[in-house]
Design a protein around this motif. Structure first.
Motif, PDB file in Angstrom:
ATOM      1  N   GLU A 164       0.775  -1.328   0.048  1.00 18.98           N
ATOM      2  CA  GLU A 164       0.146   0.159   0.020  1.00 18.98           C
ATOM      3  C   GLU A 164       0.731   1.206  -0.105  1.00 18.98           C
ATOM      4  O   GLU A 164       1.726   1.350   0.672  1.00 18.98           O
ATOM      5  N   VAL A 165       0.265   2.159  -0.780  1.00 20.51           N
ATOM      6  CA  VAL A 165       1.039   3.777  -0.910  1.00 20.51           C
ATOM      7  C   VAL A 165      -0.150   4.451  -0.076  1.00 20.51           C
ATOM      8  O   VAL A 165      -1.398   4.260  -0.321  1.00 20.51           O
ATOM      9  N   ILE A 166       0.354   5.594   0.729  1.00 22.87           N
ATOM     10  CA  ILE A 166      -1.070   6.454   1.497  1.00 22.87           C
ATOM     11  C   ILE A 166      -0.610   7.831   1.088  1.00 22.87           C
ATOM     12  O   ILE A 166      -1.699   8.487   1.477  1.00 22.87           O
ATOM     13  N   ASP A 167       0.366   8.292   0.442  1.00 18.65           N
ATOM     14  CA  ASP A 167       0.381   9.646   0.051  1.00 18.65           C
ATOM     15  C   ASP A 167       1.744   9.572  -1.127  1.00 18.65           C
ATOM     16  O   ASP A 167       1.977   8.771  -1.636  1.00 18.65           O
ATOM     17  N   GLU A 168       1.893  10.888  -1.832  1.00 13.81           N
ATOM     18  CA  GLU A 168       2.872  10.734  -2.806  1.00 13.81           C
ATOM     19  C   GLU A 168       4.165  10.570  -2.556  1.00 13.81           C
ATOM     20  O   GLU A 168       4.890   9.709  -3.264  1.00 13.81           O
ATOM     21  N   GLU A 169       4.702  10.591  -1.131  1.00 15.94           N
ATOM     22  CA  GLU A 169       5.976  10.469  -0.856  1.00 15.94           C
ATOM     23  C   GLU A 169       6.191   9.020  -0.586  1.00 15.94           C
ATOM     24  O   GLU A 169       7.091   8.439  -1.280  1.00 15.94           O
ATOM     25  N   SER A 170       5.040   8.377  -0.046  1.00 13.40           N
ATOM     26  CA  SER A 170       5.367   6.769   0.085  1.00 13.40           C
ATOM     27  C   SER A 170       5.211   6.179  -1.232  1.00 13.40           C
ATOM     28  O   SER A 170       5.922   5.132  -1.578  1.00 13.40           O
ATOM     29  N   LEU A 171       4.411   6.779  -2.222  1.00  3.99           N
ATOM     30  CA  LEU A 171       4.218   6.061  -3.671  1.00  3.99           C
ATOM     31  C   LEU A 171       5.799   6.279  -4.232  1.00  3.99           C
ATOM     32  O   LEU A 171       6.176   5.231  -4.921  1.00  3.99           O
ATOM     33  N   GLU A 172       6.507   7.304  -4.150  1.00  8.10           N
ATOM     34  CA  GLU A 172       7.639   7.441  -4.901  1.00  8.10           C
ATOM     35  C   GLU A 172       8.590   6.545  -3.930  1.00  8.10           C
ATOM     36  O   GLU A 172       9.738   5.854  -4.969  1.00  8.10           O
ATOM     37  N   ASN A 173       8.597   6.465  -2.703  1.00  2.42           N
ATOM     38  CA  ASN A 173       9.597   5.390  -2.192  1.00  2.42           C
ATOM     39  C   ASN A 173       9.321   3.880  -2.503  1.00  2.42           C
ATOM     40  O   ASN A 173      10.255   3.057  -2.494  1.00  2.42           O
TER      41      ASN A 173
END
Length: 337
Positions: A164-173
């Motif tokens: 799961e990604v929860i925001d744009e920062e976690s998506l990039e990571n």
């Protein structure tokens, strides 16, 4: 609005229609099946109302689509979408199982779980490195460390990976680790995150919101697809109703309904859908018979010690038994597991 071409239509006929639409700055979505070519039109249809497409060579008929979602609509794309992950496909003739812990706790736990679920027939490792929780005091996940642990486990076991990604920062990571990005129920209408996921080349597992309607789920998928990413899976994970005996109410009628309305693969989450490990097996089997393209199931070596959602997690013995039963359920509908 869609334009259905005649079976005898030539490439030149199709190109002519598309060129006219492009002249009016309309979005064009071309769907070419074995017998029919369908041209989906996206944009302000008032611009082209004066054009008699029915009189153009090769055009069979023009159909107006009432729903606000277009790209996710089966009318635009009659053939089912199949998502290709290399050695794993989702949406074809096989049922895909995604299995693993709710939250990544340490390297040994996720490594043991990955190898076990692989031995039972699972093809994709699931697990949470970023955990959006109802309480701010609950375990929130190991974040990048969790991604590393999960990546090591998927490589060692020979699995694909969804997280799961929860925001744009976690998506990039997450992009360099995961094969599939999961957008959870709480973020189903986080339109900024949906658009960001749509600008990636990673397939997206989109979970239905806590109280979302089917049309709201399909419109959320449209946000992702409108940015260019057509590889979206729709996940029924239970909705909030008046019932308190289960964590959520798993809406299995959503499976055939979504497949009627959309060409996108449908995944069912019986773990969150029930919140009770003793109900997961029955609902997983029912989901497969209902036509689900895949399941996402929580599995933990010791659920009683799990840091997140132990009540709904299967232990290894339970998961092994379920996988045997699921093979028979898949065979009922002419599919394999």
């Amino acid at each position: 609005m869609i334009i259905i071409m005649k079976p005898s239509a030539t490439k030149e006929n199709v190109d002519r229609v598309c060129n006219v639409l492009n002249e009016y700055d309309m979005g064009v979505h071309l769907s070419q099946g074995n017998e029919l070519t369908i041209i989906g039109i996206i944009g302000n249809k008032n611009k082209i109302q004066h054009i008699a497409f029915e009189l153009m060579d090769g055009v069979d008929r023009v159909v107006h689509v009432a729903e606000s979602y277009k790209l996710a609509n089966r009318a635009f794309h009659p053939e089912p979408t199949v998502i290709d992950l290399g050695d794993v496909t989702i949406g074809g003739d096989s049922v895909v199982v995604m299995a693993g812990p709710c939250a990544i706790e340490n390297q040994d736990m996720v490594m043991d779980t990955a190898k076990f679920v692989k031995s039972c027939g699972a093809q994709i490792l699931r697990g949470g490195a970023y955990k959006p929780r109802t309480s701010p005091y609950s375990f929130q996940g190991l974040e990048v460390d969790g991604l590393n642990y999960m990546y090591n486990a998927k490589k060692a076991a020979g699995l694909k990976m969804v997280t799961e990604v929860i925001d744009e920062e976690s998506l990039e990571n997450t992009l360099e680790y995961a094969d599939i990005l999961q957008i959870g129920a709480r973020n189903m209408q986080n339109f900024k995150l949906l658009r960001a996921a749509g600008r990636t080349n990673k397939p997206v597992l989109l979970k239905r919101g806590l109280s979302a309607t089917i049309d709201e789920l399909l419109n959320a998928a449209e946000y992702i697809m409108a940015e260019g990413n057509q590889n979206v899976m729709l996940c029924e994970r239970g909705i909030r109703t008046f019932e308190t005996a289960t964590r959520n109410t798993l809406d299995l009628s959503a499976v055939p309904l979504l497949k009627h309305k959309s060409h996108l693969p449908v995944i069912v989450d019986p773990s969150h859908g029930t919140g009770k490990s003793n109900l997961v097996g029955a609902m997983a089997k029912a989901a497969v018979v209902a036509g689900a393209d895949g399941l996402i199931i929580e599995v933990h070596p010791t659920p009683e010690k799990a840091m997140s959602d132990g009540d709904q997690s299967l232990n290894f013995k339970q998961f092994e038994a379920l996988m045997r039963d699921l093979k028979a359920c898949a065979a009922i509908s002419g599919r394999t597991l």
